[in-house]
Design an enzyme around this catalytic site. Structure first.
Site, PDB file in Angstrom:
ATOM      1  N   GLN A 108       0.843  -1.195   0.000  1.00  0.00           N
ATOM      2  CA  GLN A 108       0.000   0.000   0.000  1.00  0.00           C
ATOM      3  C   GLN A 108       0.879   1.246   0.000  1.00  0.00           C
ATOM      4  O   GLN A 108       0.381   2.352  -0.130  1.00  0.00           O
ATOM      5  CB  GLN A 108      -0.864   0.025   1.259  1.00  0.00           C
ATOM      6  CG  GLN A 108      -1.789  -1.155   1.423  1.00  0.00           C
ATOM      7  CD  GLN A 108      -2.445  -1.110   2.797  1.00  0.00           C
ATOM      8  OE1 GLN A 108      -3.419  -0.414   3.001  1.00  0.00           O
ATOM      9  NE2 GLN A 108      -1.892  -1.838   3.735  1.00  0.00           N
ATOM     10  N   ASN A 109       2.187   1.043   0.217  1.00  0.00           N
ATOM     11  CA  ASN A 109       3.082   2.194   0.381  1.00  0.00           C
ATOM     12  C   ASN A 109       3.455   2.796  -0.966  1.00  0.00           C
ATOM     13  O   ASN A 109       3.465   2.110  -1.988  1.00  0.00           O
ATOM     14  CB  ASN A 109       4.331   1.787   1.153  1.00  0.00           C
ATOM     15  CG  ASN A 109       3.990   1.369   2.566  1.00  0.00           C
ATOM     16  OD1 ASN A 109       2.908   1.680   3.045  1.00  0.00           O
ATOM     17  ND2 ASN A 109       4.893   0.660   3.221  1.00  0.00           N
TER      18      ASN A 109
ATOM     19  N   HIS B 228      -1.293   1.407  -4.395  1.00  0.00           N
ATOM     20  CA  HIS B 228      -1.673   2.831  -4.346  1.00  0.00           C
ATOM     21  C   HIS B 228      -0.768   3.711  -5.209  1.00  0.00           C
ATOM     22  O   HIS B 228      -0.793   4.929  -5.076  1.00  0.00           O
ATOM     23  CB  HIS B 228      -1.651   3.330  -2.893  1.00  0.00           C
ATOM     24  CG  HIS B 228      -2.734   2.741  -2.050  1.00  0.00           C
ATOM     25  ND1 HIS B 228      -2.648   2.645  -0.674  1.00  0.00           N
ATOM     26  CD2 HIS B 228      -3.936   2.212  -2.379  1.00  0.00           C
ATOM     27  CE1 HIS B 228      -3.760   2.083  -0.209  1.00  0.00           C
ATOM     28  NE2 HIS B 228      -4.543   1.803  -1.216  1.00  0.00           N
TER      29      HIS B 228
ATOM     30  N   CYS C  67       1.318  13.468 -16.000  1.00  0.00           N
ATOM     31  CA  CYS C  67       0.669  14.683 -16.489  1.00  0.00           C
ATOM     32  C   CYS C  67      -0.841  14.465 -16.507  1.00  0.00           C
ATOM     33  O   CYS C  67      -1.318  13.472 -17.070  1.00  0.00           O
ATOM     34  CB  CYS C  67       1.185  15.025 -17.882  1.00  0.00           C
ATOM     35  SG  CYS C  67       0.309  16.456 -18.575  1.00  0.00           S
TER      36      CYS C  67
ATOM     37  N   CYS D 290      -1.736  15.127 -20.718  1.00  0.00           N
ATOM     38  CA  CYS D 290      -1.321  14.214 -21.797  1.00  0.00           C
ATOM     39  C   CYS D 290      -0.908  12.832 -21.256  1.00  0.00           C
ATOM     40  O   CYS D 290      -0.544  11.961 -22.026  1.00  0.00           O
ATOM     41  CB  CYS D 290      -0.175  14.813 -22.613  1.00  0.00           C
ATOM     42  SG  CYS D 290       1.408  14.830 -21.761  1.00  0.00           S
TER      43      CYS D 290
ATOM     44  N   CYS E  85       3.418  19.345 -22.632  1.00  0.00           N
ATOM     45  CA  CYS E  85       2.169  20.029 -22.992  1.00  0.00           C
ATOM     46  C   CYS E  85       1.788  21.143 -22.013  1.00  0.00           C
ATOM     47  O   CYS E  85       0.772  21.809 -22.217  1.00  0.00           O
ATOM     48  CB  CYS E  85       1.032  19.002 -23.081  1.00  0.00           C
ATOM     49  SG  CYS E  85       0.490  18.414 -21.470  1.00  0.00           S
TER      50      CYS E  85
HETATM   51  P1  NAD Z   1      -1.807   1.575   7.849  1.00  0.00           P
HETATM   52  O1  NAD Z   1      -2.931   0.668   7.658  1.00  0.00           O
HETATM   53  O2  NAD Z   1      -0.744   1.558   6.826  1.00  0.00           O
HETATM   54  O3  NAD Z   1      -1.224   1.287   9.381  1.00  0.00           O
HETATM   55  C1  NAD Z   1       0.014   1.463   9.909  1.00  0.00           C
HETATM   56  C2  NAD Z   1       0.256   0.241  10.845  1.00  0.00           C
HETATM   57  O4  NAD Z   1       1.638   0.139  11.102  1.00  0.00           O
HETATM   58  C3  NAD Z   1      -0.429   0.287  12.225  1.00  0.00           C
HETATM   59  O5  NAD Z   1      -1.193  -0.890  12.414  1.00  0.00           O
HETATM   60  C4  NAD Z   1       0.757   0.300  13.231  1.00  0.00           C
HETATM   61  O6  NAD Z   1       0.486  -0.418  14.433  1.00  0.00           O
HETATM   62  C5  NAD Z   1       1.809  -0.381  12.404  1.00  0.00           C
HETATM   63  N1  NAD Z   1       3.194  -0.107  12.811  1.00  0.00           N
HETATM   64  C6  NAD Z   1       3.701   1.006  13.391  1.00  0.00           C
HETATM   65  N2  NAD Z   1       5.037   0.869  13.569  1.00  0.00           N
HETATM   66  C7  NAD Z   1       5.371  -0.346  13.060  1.00  0.00           C
HETATM   67  C8  NAD Z   1       6.604  -1.045  12.935  1.00  0.00           C
HETATM   68  N3  NAD Z   1       7.773  -0.522  13.337  1.00  0.00           N
HETATM   69  N4  NAD Z   1       6.582  -2.283  12.367  1.00  0.00           N
HETATM   70  C9  NAD Z   1       5.413  -2.833  11.949  1.00  0.00           C
HETATM   71  N5  NAD Z   1       4.225  -2.202  12.037  1.00  0.00           N
HETATM   72  C10 NAD Z   1       4.209  -0.971  12.590  1.00  0.00           C
HETATM   73  O7  NAD Z   1      -2.427   2.967   8.042  1.00  0.00           O
HETATM   74  P2  NAD Z   1      -2.051   4.433   7.650  1.00  0.00           P
HETATM   75  O8  NAD Z   1      -0.716   4.808   8.173  1.00  0.00           O
HETATM   76  O9  NAD Z   1      -3.211   5.232   8.038  1.00  0.00           O
HETATM   77  O10 NAD Z   1      -1.931   4.435   6.056  1.00  0.00           O
HETATM   78  C11 NAD Z   1      -3.011   4.633   5.211  1.00  0.00           C
HETATM   79  C12 NAD Z   1      -2.564   4.362   3.808  1.00  0.00           C
HETATM   80  O11 NAD Z   1      -1.537   5.297   3.419  1.00  0.00           O
HETATM   81  C13 NAD Z   1      -1.976   3.007   3.639  1.00  0.00           C
HETATM   82  O12 NAD Z   1      -2.262   2.586   2.360  1.00  0.00           O
HETATM   83  C14 NAD Z   1      -0.505   3.267   3.788  1.00  0.00           C
HETATM   84  O13 NAD Z   1       0.292   2.273   3.237  1.00  0.00           O
HETATM   85  C15 NAD Z   1      -0.353   4.622   3.095  1.00  0.00           C
HETATM   86  N6  NAD Z   1       0.823   5.302   3.669  1.00  0.00           N
HETATM   87  C16 NAD Z   1       2.002   5.030   3.075  1.00  0.00           C
HETATM   88  C17 NAD Z   1       3.162   5.535   3.594  1.00  0.00           C
HETATM   89  C18 NAD Z   1       4.446   5.166   2.916  1.00  0.00           C
HETATM   90  O14 NAD Z   1       4.473   5.052   1.679  1.00  0.00           O
HETATM   91  N7  NAD Z   1       5.504   4.917   3.693  1.00  0.00           N
HETATM   92  C19 NAD Z   1       3.129   6.353   4.745  1.00  0.00           C
HETATM   93  C20 NAD Z   1       1.883   6.632   5.330  1.00  0.00           C
HETATM   94  C21 NAD Z   1       0.726   6.068   4.774  1.00  0.00           C
END
Ligand code: NAD
Length: 247
Positions: A101-102, A119, A127, A130, A151
């Site tokens: 999801q990151n 995501h 863009c 285009c 563009c």
């Molecule tokens: P999330 O569902 O991604 O939850 C974060 C989870 O990480 C929590 O359950 C927490 O207990 C756990 N956590 C905290 N520290 C940890 C560690 N050291 N090791 C393992 N787990 C740990 O929820 P969100 O943060 O609200 O994110 C929402 C959406 O946004 C998600 O799709 C997320 O991936 C994305 N997001 C991405 C990034 C990134 O790209 N790094 C940062 C913030 C949010």
């Protein structure tokens, strides 16, 4: 916990199709906070800047916050041991893909090759006129909002905003991995973000053993998790890797 670590390592070792699903938690030890929770990014920033309609109506305001979070702050983050271990497991044929999801690109930086970006990815800009795709590192973000060289259209980070669809290819590949999995690792996700959070449910329904790594219980823990490993991702994955390389 030690018995659970042994059981989880055995499951991974004997699996045919292990896949991993990661949320913001896996990147916390790389210095990127999650969105939610007391220290989360949404306690400091207003999420409306990532609303698609708001972005189009207020590109300068949205881009000012987006640049600060995703380009000034994310840019210096490096993969941690958890990202590295997943990449090692893929190279050894132990873990076939990462569904993430990151949007921080840290799995790819650690060497993972099969990464389903549910995501999108902040390291590309697209863009809005285009549809050209550009590496973010090649763009000068000192003048906002950034414009397409081709563009002149407004550029947008290539991750999904509120109100956008999940990229179809990533969705299809993630569902296929969930159906195929006999072991499914869920690392650092609350399970609250839909539709991504249905992917682990799908894996469970298809018969996978679900191994969860998270210092806090999540929506998954009491519903679909078979082996819960409470702890931070880097330490827990390192402990699993030690067991897998011990023999
Ligand atoms: P999330 O569902 O991604 O939850 C974060 C989870 O990480 C929590 O359950 C927490 O207990 C756990 N956590 C905290 N520290 C940890 C560690 N050291 N090791 C393992 N787990 C740990 O929820 P969100 O943060 O609200 O994110 C929402 C959406 O946004 C998600 O799709 C997320 O991936 C994305 N997001 C991405 C990034 C990134 O790209 N790094 C940062 C913030 C949010």
């Amino acid at each position: 916990m030690l018995k659970d670590l042994d059981a989880a390592a055995d499951s991974i070792r004997t699996s045919q199709h292990c896949h991993a699903f990661t949320g913001a938690g896996i990147s916390v030890e790389s210095g990127i906070p999650p969105f939610r929770g007391p220290d989360g990014l949404w306690s400091r920033y207003d999420p409306h800047v990532l609303d698609l309609d708001y972005f189009h109506s207020n590109p300068l305001e949205s881009w000012t916050v987006i640049k600060e979070i995703f380009y000034d702050f994310f840019q210096s983050a490096q993969p941690n041991r958890a990202h590295e271990v997943l990449a090692l497991w893929e190279a050894r044929g132990l873990c076939h893909s990462v569904i993430t999801q990151n949007i921080d690109n840290l799995h790819q930086q650690a060497g993972s090759r099969t990464v389903h970006e549910f995501h999108g990815n902040s390291q590309r800009l697209v863009c809005t006129r285009c549809h050209a795709s550009l590496p973010a590192r090649d763009m000068d973000l000192s003048t906002l909002p950034p414009r397409c060289h081709e563009c002149g259209g407004l550029l947008k980070p290539d991750f999904i905003f509120f109100g956008e669809m999940i990229p179809e290819a990533a969705h299809t590949a993630s569902m296929a991995a969930a159906h195929e999995a006999d072991v499914f690792l869920v690392i650092g996700s609350t399970g609250e973000v839909m539709p991504a959070s249905w992917i682990p449910d799908q894996a469970k329904q298809s018969g996978a053993t679900v191994i969860e790594v998270n210092p806090q219980p999540s929506r998954f823990t009491d519903t679909i998790t078979d082996i819960y490993l409470p702890g931070k991702a880097a330490a827990v994955l390192d402990a699993l890797e030690s067991r897998l390389t011990a023999d």
